[in-house]
Write a protein that holds these residues in place. Structure first.
Motif, PDB file in Angstrom:
ATOM      1  N   MET A   1       0.861  -1.094   0.025  1.00 36.96           N
ATOM      2  CA  MET A   1      -0.033  -0.049  -0.106  1.00 36.96           C
ATOM      3  C   MET A   1       0.960   1.534  -0.024  1.00 36.96           C
ATOM      4  O   MET A   1       0.735   2.188  -0.617  1.00 36.96           O
ATOM      5  CB  MET A   1      -0.855   0.031   1.105  1.00 36.96           C
ATOM      6  CG  MET A   1      -1.822   1.162   1.181  1.00 36.96           C
ATOM      7  SD  MET A   1      -3.357   0.945   2.172  1.00 36.96           S
ATOM      8  CE  MET A   1      -2.494   0.959   3.826  1.00 36.96           C
ATOM      9  N   LEU A   2       1.677   1.282   0.856  1.00 35.85           N
ATOM     10  CA  LEU A   2       2.878   2.417   0.909  1.00 35.85           C
ATOM     11  C   LEU A   2       3.521   2.596  -0.531  1.00 35.85           C
ATOM     12  O   LEU A   2       3.539   3.893  -0.847  1.00 35.85           O
ATOM     13  CB  LEU A   2       4.071   2.147   1.705  1.00 35.85           C
ATOM     14  CG  LEU A   2       3.512   2.134   3.397  1.00 35.85           C
ATOM     15  CD1 LEU A   2       4.605   1.680   4.259  1.00 35.85           C
ATOM     16  CD2 LEU A   2       2.664   3.539   3.733  1.00 35.85           C
ATOM     17  N   GLU A   3       3.702   1.485  -1.288  1.00 35.28           N
ATOM     18  CA  GLU A   3       4.585   1.815  -2.691  1.00 35.28           C
ATOM     19  C   GLU A   3       3.347   2.240  -3.557  1.00 35.28           C
ATOM     20  O   GLU A   3       3.715   3.058  -4.407  1.00 35.28           O
ATOM     21  CB  GLU A   3       4.864   0.452  -3.011  1.00 35.28           C
ATOM     22  CG  GLU A   3       5.909  -0.218  -2.410  1.00 35.28           C
ATOM     23  CD  GLU A   3       5.509  -1.038  -0.902  1.00 35.28           C
ATOM     24  OE1 GLU A   3       4.508  -1.054  -0.738  1.00 35.28           O
ATOM     25  OE2 GLU A   3       6.440  -1.258  -0.564  1.00 35.28           O
ATOM     26  N   VAL A   4       2.172   2.061  -3.415  1.00 34.15           N
ATOM     27  CA  VAL A   4       1.051   2.519  -4.357  1.00 34.15           C
ATOM     28  C   VAL A   4       0.973   3.900  -4.294  1.00 34.15           C
ATOM     29  O   VAL A   4       0.952   4.952  -4.981  1.00 34.15           O
ATOM     30  CB  VAL A   4      -0.305   1.821  -4.226  1.00 34.15           C
ATOM     31  CG1 VAL A   4      -1.317   2.584  -4.821  1.00 34.15           C
ATOM     32  CG2 VAL A   4      -0.048   0.498  -4.727  1.00 34.15           C
ATOM     33  N   GLU A   7       3.849   5.902  -5.324  1.00 30.08           N
ATOM     34  CA  GLU A   7       3.751   6.030  -6.710  1.00 30.08           C
ATOM     35  C   GLU A   7       2.884   7.113  -7.273  1.00 30.08           C
ATOM     36  O   GLU A   7       3.188   7.971  -8.215  1.00 30.08           O
ATOM     37  CB  GLU A   7       3.312   4.753  -7.454  1.00 30.08           C
ATOM     38  CG  GLU A   7       3.611   4.563  -9.174  1.00 30.08           C
ATOM     39  CD  GLU A   7       4.959   4.689  -9.530  1.00 30.08           C
ATOM     40  OE1 GLU A   7       5.364   4.923 -10.489  1.00 30.08           O
ATOM     41  OE2 GLU A   7       6.033   4.327  -8.726  1.00 30.08           O
ATOM     42  N   LEU A   8       1.696   7.450  -6.646  1.00 34.94           N
ATOM     43  CA  LEU A   8       0.795   8.259  -6.937  1.00 34.94           C
ATOM     44  C   LEU A   8       1.466   9.752  -6.631  1.00 34.94           C
ATOM     45  O   LEU A   8       1.344  10.512  -7.204  1.00 34.94           O
ATOM     46  CB  LEU A   8      -0.287   8.228  -6.014  1.00 34.94           C
ATOM     47  CG  LEU A   8      -1.507   7.199  -6.108  1.00 34.94           C
ATOM     48  CD1 LEU A   8      -2.633   6.999  -5.046  1.00 34.94           C
ATOM     49  CD2 LEU A   8      -2.248   7.581  -7.543  1.00 34.94           C
ATOM     50  N   SER A   9       2.106   9.628  -5.510  1.00 34.62           N
ATOM     51  CA  SER A   9       3.032  11.126  -5.382  1.00 34.62           C
ATOM     52  C   SER A   9       3.954  11.254  -6.298  1.00 34.62           C
ATOM     53  O   SER A   9       4.015  12.589  -6.658  1.00 34.62           O
ATOM     54  CB  SER A   9       3.446  10.757  -3.914  1.00 34.62           C
ATOM     55  OG  SER A   9       4.235  12.097  -3.761  1.00 34.62           O
ATOM     56  N   ALA A  10       4.532  10.362  -6.693  1.00 33.30           N
ATOM     57  CA  ALA A  10       5.618  10.750  -7.641  1.00 33.30           C
ATOM     58  C   ALA A  10       5.122  11.257  -8.897  1.00 33.30           C
ATOM     59  O   ALA A  10       5.720  11.841  -9.850  1.00 33.30           O
ATOM     60  CB  ALA A  10       6.571   9.167  -8.012  1.00 33.30           C
ATOM     61  N   PRO A  47      -7.016  -0.759   0.137  1.00 34.67           N
ATOM     62  CA  PRO A  47      -8.449  -0.244   0.382  1.00 34.67           C
ATOM     63  C   PRO A  47      -8.901   0.477  -0.529  1.00 34.67           C
ATOM     64  O   PRO A  47      -8.512   0.651  -1.724  1.00 34.67           O
ATOM     65  CB  PRO A  47      -7.671   0.995   1.165  1.00 34.67           C
ATOM     66  CG  PRO A  47      -6.477   0.630   1.753  1.00 34.67           C
ATOM     67  CD  PRO A  47      -6.022  -0.029   0.599  1.00 34.67           C
ATOM     68  N   THR A  48     -10.552   0.180  -0.923  1.00 33.02           N
ATOM     69  CA  THR A  48     -11.176   0.587  -1.934  1.00 33.02           C
ATOM     70  C   THR A  48     -10.903   2.023  -2.243  1.00 33.02           C
ATOM     71  O   THR A  48     -10.850   2.460  -3.426  1.00 33.02           O
ATOM     72  CB  THR A  48     -12.731   0.514  -1.576  1.00 33.02           C
ATOM     73  OG1 THR A  48     -12.854  -0.845  -1.173  1.00 33.02           O
ATOM     74  CG2 THR A  48     -13.487   0.676  -2.684  1.00 33.02           C
ATOM     75  N   ARG A  49     -10.863   3.027  -1.663  1.00 28.55           N
ATOM     76  CA  ARG A  49     -10.461   4.426  -1.608  1.00 28.55           C
ATOM     77  C   ARG A  49      -9.001   4.742  -2.581  1.00 28.55           C
ATOM     78  O   ARG A  49      -9.172   5.456  -3.435  1.00 28.55           O
ATOM     79  CB  ARG A  49     -10.436   5.046  -0.178  1.00 28.55           C
ATOM     80  CG  ARG A  49     -10.294   6.711  -0.588  1.00 28.55           C
ATOM     81  CD  ARG A  49     -11.289   7.247  -1.304  1.00 28.55           C
ATOM     82  NE  ARG A  49     -10.739   8.717  -1.787  1.00 28.55           N
ATOM     83  CZ  ARG A  49     -10.564   9.105  -3.040  1.00 28.55           C
ATOM     84  NH1 ARG A  49     -11.115   8.567  -4.019  1.00 28.55           N
ATOM     85  NH2 ARG A  49     -10.328  10.240  -3.388  1.00 28.55           N
ATOM     86  N   LEU A  50      -8.271   3.920  -2.161  1.00 31.33           N
ATOM     87  CA  LEU A  50      -6.975   3.862  -2.878  1.00 31.33           C
ATOM     88  C   LEU A  50      -7.115   3.341  -4.358  1.00 31.33           C
ATOM     89  O   LEU A  50      -6.630   3.930  -5.312  1.00 31.33           O
ATOM     90  CB  LEU A  50      -5.938   2.920  -2.211  1.00 31.33           C
ATOM     91  CG  LEU A  50      -4.323   3.213  -2.805  1.00 31.33           C
ATOM     92  CD1 LEU A  50      -4.142   4.717  -2.771  1.00 31.33           C
ATOM     93  CD2 LEU A  50      -3.716   2.346  -1.923  1.00 31.33           C
TER      94      LEU A  50
END
Length: 98
Positions: A1-4, A7-10, A47-50
């Motif tokens: 989850m932290l990696e996703v 990646e979103l942040s990047a 998580p569904t929201r992610l």
């Protein structure tokens, strides 16, 4: 989850997005998708929201390019769509000349 999330942040996608339309959930490859992929699937619980955030970010940053690719690939469908009823608001596949 932290990696996703990283990646979103990047990509600058770690923000609230409007919901992706139902079209974004259709099965199959979108125009411009690569022909190859991994033959193996890796199940991941997120998580569904992610999941919704990733899908919405991808949709809203890719919609214009996908529309242009669809119009290029099938110009007859693009002409037919252009001659159809006028929309009150332009959609993500609004045509424009290159």
């Amino acid at each position: 989850m932290l990696e996703v999330r990283a990646e979103l942040s990047a990509h600058g996608w770690d923000r609230n997005w409007p919901a992706a339309p139902a079209e974004a959930m259709l099965p199959g490859r979108w125009p411009g998708s690569r022909d190859r992929g991994s033959p193996e699937k890796v199940p991941v619980r997120l998580p569904t929201r992610l999941i919704e955030q990733v899908r919405s970010a991808y949709w809203h940053t890719s919609a214009e390019a996908i529309g242009l690719l669809r119009n290029w690939h099938d110009p007859m469908a693009a002409r037919t769509a252009a001659e159809g009823p006028a929309q009150t608001e332009p959609g993500p596949f609004t045509q424009r000349r290159l």
